[in-house]
Scaffold this motif. Structure first.
Motif, PDB file in Angstrom:
ATOM      1  N   SER A  63       0.964  -1.167   0.038  1.00 21.63           N
ATOM      2  CA  SER A  63       0.081  -0.300  -0.222  1.00 21.63           C
ATOM      3  C   SER A  63       0.850   1.277   0.185  1.00 21.63           C
ATOM      4  O   SER A  63       2.060   1.189   0.513  1.00 21.63           O
ATOM      5  CB  SER A  63      -0.896  -0.008   1.186  1.00 21.63           C
ATOM      6  OG  SER A  63      -0.065   0.122   2.534  1.00 21.63           O
ATOM      7  N   SER A  64       0.234   2.215  -0.358  1.00 24.82           N
ATOM      8  CA  SER A  64       1.002   3.662  -0.468  1.00 24.82           C
ATOM      9  C   SER A  64       1.383   4.084   0.827  1.00 24.82           C
ATOM     10  O   SER A  64       2.554   4.524   1.289  1.00 24.82           O
ATOM     11  CB  SER A  64       0.317   4.574  -1.359  1.00 24.82           C
ATOM     12  OG  SER A  64      -0.860   4.874  -0.466  1.00 24.82           O
ATOM     13  N   ASP A  65       0.479   3.596   1.886  1.00 23.01           N
ATOM     14  CA  ASP A  65       0.973   4.191   3.368  1.00 23.01           C
ATOM     15  C   ASP A  65       2.355   3.433   3.722  1.00 23.01           C
ATOM     16  O   ASP A  65       3.195   3.888   4.451  1.00 23.01           O
ATOM     17  CB  ASP A  65      -0.330   4.071   4.160  1.00 23.01           C
ATOM     18  CG  ASP A  65      -1.239   4.627   4.040  1.00 23.01           C
ATOM     19  OD1 ASP A  65      -1.197   5.944   3.254  1.00 23.01           O
ATOM     20  OD2 ASP A  65      -2.728   4.497   4.639  1.00 23.01           O
ATOM     21  N   VAL A  66       2.166   2.177   3.647  1.00 21.02           N
ATOM     22  CA  VAL A  66       3.292   1.249   3.989  1.00 21.02           C
ATOM     23  C   VAL A  66       4.781   1.606   3.195  1.00 21.02           C
ATOM     24  O   VAL A  66       5.650   1.967   3.723  1.00 21.02           O
ATOM     25  CB  VAL A  66       3.079  -0.185   3.531  1.00 21.02           C
ATOM     26  CG1 VAL A  66       4.398  -1.153   3.954  1.00 21.02           C
ATOM     27  CG2 VAL A  66       1.972  -0.781   4.486  1.00 21.02           C
ATOM     28  N   LYS A  68       5.229   4.572   2.120  1.00 20.33           N
ATOM     29  CA  LYS A  68       5.677   6.002   2.764  1.00 20.33           C
ATOM     30  C   LYS A  68       6.488   5.711   4.056  1.00 20.33           C
ATOM     31  O   LYS A  68       7.267   6.548   4.025  1.00 20.33           O
ATOM     32  CB  LYS A  68       4.397   6.788   2.740  1.00 20.33           C
ATOM     33  CG  LYS A  68       3.870   7.578   1.722  1.00 20.33           C
ATOM     34  CD  LYS A  68       2.692   8.297   1.973  1.00 20.33           C
ATOM     35  CE  LYS A  68       1.863   8.860   0.775  1.00 20.33           C
ATOM     36  NZ  LYS A  68       0.730   9.777   1.025  1.00 20.33           N
ATOM     37  N   LYS A  69       5.851   5.063   4.698  1.00 24.60           N
ATOM     38  CA  LYS A  69       6.515   4.756   5.949  1.00 24.60           C
ATOM     39  C   LYS A  69       7.989   4.127   5.833  1.00 24.60           C
ATOM     40  O   LYS A  69       8.912   4.674   6.463  1.00 24.60           O
ATOM     41  CB  LYS A  69       5.774   3.674   7.142  1.00 24.60           C
ATOM     42  CG  LYS A  69       4.388   4.520   7.488  1.00 24.60           C
ATOM     43  CD  LYS A  69       3.509   3.455   8.142  1.00 24.60           C
ATOM     44  CE  LYS A  69       2.383   4.144   8.773  1.00 24.60           C
ATOM     45  NZ  LYS A  69       1.407   3.440   9.500  1.00 24.60           N
ATOM     46  N   VAL A  70       8.015   3.302   4.904  1.00 29.76           N
ATOM     47  CA  VAL A  70       9.302   2.788   4.538  1.00 29.76           C
ATOM     48  C   VAL A  70      10.340   3.901   4.129  1.00 29.76           C
ATOM     49  O   VAL A  70      11.415   3.832   4.605  1.00 29.76           O
ATOM     50  CB  VAL A  70       9.235   1.523   3.629  1.00 29.76           C
ATOM     51  CG1 VAL A  70      10.687   1.134   3.227  1.00 29.76           C
ATOM     52  CG2 VAL A  70       8.555   0.246   4.286  1.00 29.76           C
ATOM     53  N   GLN A  72      10.185   7.124   4.592  1.00 31.78           N
ATOM     54  CA  GLN A  72      10.507   7.799   5.671  1.00 31.78           C
ATOM     55  C   GLN A  72      11.562   7.473   6.634  1.00 31.78           C
ATOM     56  O   GLN A  72      12.306   8.256   7.199  1.00 31.78           O
ATOM     57  CB  GLN A  72       9.105   8.309   6.633  1.00 31.78           C
ATOM     58  CG  GLN A  72       8.368   9.190   5.792  1.00 31.78           C
ATOM     59  CD  GLN A  72       6.956   9.373   6.615  1.00 31.78           C
ATOM     60  OE1 GLN A  72       6.665   8.635   7.427  1.00 31.78           O
ATOM     61  NE2 GLN A  72       6.164  10.271   6.104  1.00 31.78           N
ATOM     62  N   ALA A  73      11.478   6.285   7.096  1.00 32.30           N
ATOM     63  CA  ALA A  73      12.355   5.483   7.858  1.00 32.30           C
ATOM     64  C   ALA A  73      13.731   5.408   7.421  1.00 32.30           C
ATOM     65  O   ALA A  73      14.558   5.520   7.991  1.00 32.30           O
ATOM     66  CB  ALA A  73      12.017   4.092   8.208  1.00 32.30           C
ATOM     67  N   GLU A  76      15.033   9.106   7.492  1.00 31.53           N
ATOM     68  CA  GLU A  76      15.475   9.452   8.787  1.00 31.53           C
ATOM     69  C   GLU A  76      16.779   8.862   9.109  1.00 31.53           C
ATOM     70  O   GLU A  76      17.561   9.572   9.636  1.00 31.53           O
ATOM     71  CB  GLU A  76      14.507   9.001   9.528  1.00 31.53           C
ATOM     72  CG  GLU A  76      13.069  10.071   9.716  1.00 31.53           C
ATOM     73  CD  GLU A  76      12.150   9.596  10.402  1.00 31.53           C
ATOM     74  OE1 GLU A  76      12.318   8.634  11.572  1.00 31.53           O
ATOM     75  OE2 GLU A  76      10.884   9.862  10.621  1.00 31.53           O
TER      76      GLU A  76
END
Length: 114
Positions: A63-66, A68-70, A72-73, A76
């Motif tokens: 999913s696009s949310d997953v 994005k989180k990856v 971002q991680a 960071e």
């Protein structure tokens, strides 16, 4: 008496040699059997593993949310890997940190980004 002794020793050596040859042949036969069994088992298991993978293979959907989180991680983590700590700097009232850091890094050919 020494002739019989030498003859007996010769016979013992001959029997030991025959026993050694027999044991070597048995070992080679056993080795061939084991190699064959292992090879057949490996081929069989690889085929069943391969068929299990192809039967159960489904395209991965992220999913696009997953995603994005990856991302971002990772970003960071990359940002943190560039952090640096400076020790021993004199602190002054109304100082501009970026100017002070520039004073340290510019002479060594580095330009920090804030």
């Amino acid at each position: 008496s020494s002739g019989i002794n030498a003859e007996s020793q010769s016979k013992v050596i001959e029997i030991q040699d025959e026993l050694f040859k027999c044991n070597r042949e048995k070992f080679q036969s056993l080795e061939t059997t084991v190699k064959s069994i292992v090879q057949n088992t490996m081929q069989s298991e690889m085929k069943s593993y391969s068929s299990a993978l192809t039967e159960n293979a489904q395209p991965a959907v992220i999913s696009s949310d997953v995603l994005k989180k990856v991302v971002q991680a990772v970003v960071e983590e990359e940002d943190r890997s560039r952090n640096i700590m400076l020790f021993g700097l004199d602190e002054e009232k109304n100082e501009t940190l970026s100017n002070k850091v520039d004073e340290i890094f510019v002479p060594v050919g580095e330009k920090p980004s804030f």
